[in-house]
Design an enzyme around this catalytic site. Sequence first.
Site, PDB file in Angstrom:
ATOM      1  N   TYR A 271       0.882  -1.353   0.181  1.00  0.00           N
ATOM      2  CA  TYR A 271      -0.123  -0.065   0.112  1.00  0.00           C
ATOM      3  C   TYR A 271       0.848   1.098  -0.052  1.00  0.00           C
ATOM      4  O   TYR A 271       0.368   2.310  -0.234  1.00  0.00           O
ATOM      5  CB  TYR A 271      -0.902   0.137   1.318  1.00  0.00           C
TER       6      TYR A 271
ATOM      7  N   LYS B 197       3.213 -15.402   2.501  1.00  0.00           N
ATOM      8  CA  LYS B 197       3.389 -15.997   1.086  1.00  0.00           C
ATOM      9  C   LYS B 197       4.926 -16.556   0.810  1.00  0.00           C
ATOM     10  O   LYS B 197       5.392 -15.956  -0.445  1.00  0.00           O
ATOM     11  CB  LYS B 197       2.392 -15.457   0.089  1.00  0.00           C
TER      12      LYS B 197
ATOM     13  N   ASP C 243      -2.975 -18.172   1.820  1.00  0.00           N
ATOM     14  CA  ASP C 243      -4.300 -18.691   1.214  1.00  0.00           C
ATOM     15  C   ASP C 243      -4.885 -19.791   2.161  1.00  0.00           C
ATOM     16  O   ASP C 243      -6.020 -19.859   2.327  1.00  0.00           O
ATOM     17  CB  ASP C 243      -3.943 -19.419  -0.152  1.00  0.00           C
TER      18      ASP C 243
ATOM     19  N   ASP D 176      -5.029  -6.816   5.974  1.00  0.00           N
ATOM     20  CA  ASP D 176      -6.160  -6.000   5.630  1.00  0.00           C
ATOM     21  C   ASP D 176      -7.407  -6.914   5.481  1.00  0.00           C
ATOM     22  O   ASP D 176      -8.329  -6.975   5.877  1.00  0.00           O
ATOM     23  CB  ASP D 176      -5.843  -5.072   4.600  1.00  0.00           C
TER      24      ASP D 176
ATOM     25  N   ASP E 271     -10.545  -8.517   8.316  1.00  0.00           N
ATOM     26  CA  ASP E 271     -11.932  -8.218   7.856  1.00  0.00           C
ATOM     27  C   ASP E 271     -12.749  -9.842   7.836  1.00  0.00           C
ATOM     28  O   ASP E 271     -13.970  -9.714   8.189  1.00  0.00           O
ATOM     29  CB  ASP E 271     -12.169  -7.754   6.329  1.00  0.00           C
TER      30      ASP E 271
END
Length: 351
Positions: A141, A186, A217, A241, A245
Amino acid sequence: MNMNIALVPGDGIGPEIVEQAVRVLDKVADQFGHKVTYTNLLAGGCAIDATGKPLPEETLEKAKAADSVLLGAVGGPKWEHLDGIRPEQALLGLRAGLGLYANLRPALLYQELKFACPLKPEIIGDHLDIMIVRELTGGIYFGDSGREGDSAYDTERYSKAEVERVLKVAVKIAQGRKKKLTIVDKANVLESSRLWREVAAEVLEGSGLDVNYMYVDNATMQLVRNPQQFDVIVTSNMFGDIISDEASMLTGSIGMLPSASLGDGKKGMYEPIHGSAPDIAGKGIANPLATILSVAMMLRHSFELEKEARAIETAVQKTLQDGFRTADLVENAEMKAVSTKEMGDAVLARL
Ligand code: NAD
């Protein structure tokens, strides 16, 4: 203890929920012999209206001078179509300006609200209490991004120091809980994730924690397959992020979840995870519990007042046990919803 708090109520339901959180903080402070002083500050849409800027310099300066910041929420349809200015810029400006790089988001399911969890009861079990630590000021980001011809790119870049400091926060949190830490990355594909693992090996040495590494994942799948296996999760900005959620949905209730953003010192910014809820603003029906629980996080992480924090959390739990529900929490049509202020009253009465 003297606590100098910067209050940033913001827009929409922000002022309504912050008002109740302040009543609760005042009462706890009174009960435990602390003194609280507040500085009211403008940020978000209300600051755009008053000064033309979402984050006036005065707000950032006074927030820096305070011991901690309590924020309601910012934004709303009124400020959605301004040229180049958005109320949410105030949040990024405050986080960056205060050097808050670790975002803590607990996903805690209250037994009384189990009906709201989308998972089957046998998967949720008796208790669900996960803490997600998300790196907040680095990664994709904030990395180099742009367009070249008909392609576009964003860059995931982390320095050793950025990884180290957020891991240290996660280690401290995990040591104060069940001593279990999951690092989500990852590393089978991303070089930056491999750096995370190298740094983790150093930081975690001698931490006494039960540590495991999980690919993102798999982690998103495990969160709905067997959420009980997690206690503290630490991860990068973008993975955090998404995962936070997902985890918050397991508790089923956006009006219940607090958050903390922390940096190197004791100062933090504490806020509910929900937004300014323009659809219900001004009606006096918003759920103030996420903001009240954010005060508990503030007492714990910025002031090391664990007993005071627990007093608030226990009062919230009792309030739910005694059947108090704002409109967002009602289970069926027979249940009567209480107002924002009545919910505040109920928590105060149980402190
Ligand atoms: P939202 O979280 O404001 O609302 C989503 C839904 O949840 C709405 O139906 C709302 O009524 C309900 N809700 C949220 N908080 C509640 C509470 N405490 N009690 C009862 N119901 C509650 O998300 P949105 O509608 O996507 O965004 C509205 C505005 O808030 C936008 O301008 C957005 O940019 C902003 N926003 C701000 C923050 C923040 O300040 N941290 C976070 C998210 C969104």
